[in-house]
Design a protein around this motif. Structure first.
Motif, short mmCIF file in Angstrom:
data_model
loop_
_atom_site.label_atom_id
_atom_site.label_comp_id
_atom_site.label_asym_id
_atom_site.label_seq_id
_atom_site.Cartn_x
_atom_site.Cartn_y
_atom_site.Cartn_z
N ARG A 52 1.33 -1.25 0.13
CA ARG A 52 -0.40 0.09 0.41
C ARG A 52 0.82 1.47 -0.09
O ARG A 52 2.15 1.24 0.73
CB ARG A 52 -0.91 -0.01 1.26
N ASP A 53 0.53 2.52 -0.63
CA ASP A 53 1.58 3.57 -0.17
C ASP A 53 0.58 4.37 1.12
O ASP A 53 -0.45 5.55 0.80
CB ASP A 53 0.96 4.29 -1.93
N ALA A 54 1.13 3.18 2.03
CA ALA A 54 0.62 4.48 2.90
C ALA A 54 1.95 3.71 3.93
O ALA A 54 2.85 2.94 3.82
CB ALA A 54 -0.59 3.47 3.45
N ILE A 55 1.51 4.68 5.47
CA ILE A 55 2.80 4.60 6.55
C ILE A 55 1.64 3.95 7.87
O ILE A 55 0.95 4.49 8.06
CB ILE A 55 3.94 6.18 6.52
N GLN A 56 2.63 2.93 8.40
CA GLN A 56 2.46 2.86 9.86
C GLN A 56 3.14 2.66 11.11
O GLN A 56 4.34 2.79 10.61
CB GLN A 56 1.42 1.17 9.65
#
Length: 101
Positions: free
Chosen positions: A26-30
């Motif tokens: 995904r193009d996401a940060i966590q």
């Protein structure tokens, strides 16, 4: 519409948000946060919720007792934007010294 982060902006993410990591696939940060107890975790979530509402930019999150996992991505842009970075920086400030290491 909000635009996704440029290659140059993405290159600085690890420096600007060292505790956050890319989500695989995904193009996401966590980031995961661990607090001393449920009350501290819930207080933190309340602060984040108020900021997110003001920004009209809401995180994906998961909470069990003293742990809060937060994922940020701008759904309208289908990926990371400056809004995600701004909210992540605020979240880091709210966590401050509350988290247990």
């Amino acid at each position: 519409m909000t635009t996704r982060l440029s290659s140059e902006e993405r290159a600085t993410l690890a420096e600007v948000l060292p505790e956050w990591h890319q989500v695989v696939g995904r193009d996401a940060i966590q980031r995961s946060f661990t607090f001393h107890d449920f009350n501290e975790a819930f207080g933190f979530m309340t602060q984040v919720a108020l900021k997110a509402e003001k920004m009209d930019h809401h995180p994906e999150w998961f909470n069990v007792y003293n742990r809060v996992d937060i994922t940020l991505s701008t759904h309208d842009a289908e990926g990371l934007t400056a809004r995600d970075v701004k909210l992540a920086l605020a979240i880091d400030q709210f966590a401050g010294d509350r988290t247990s290491r």
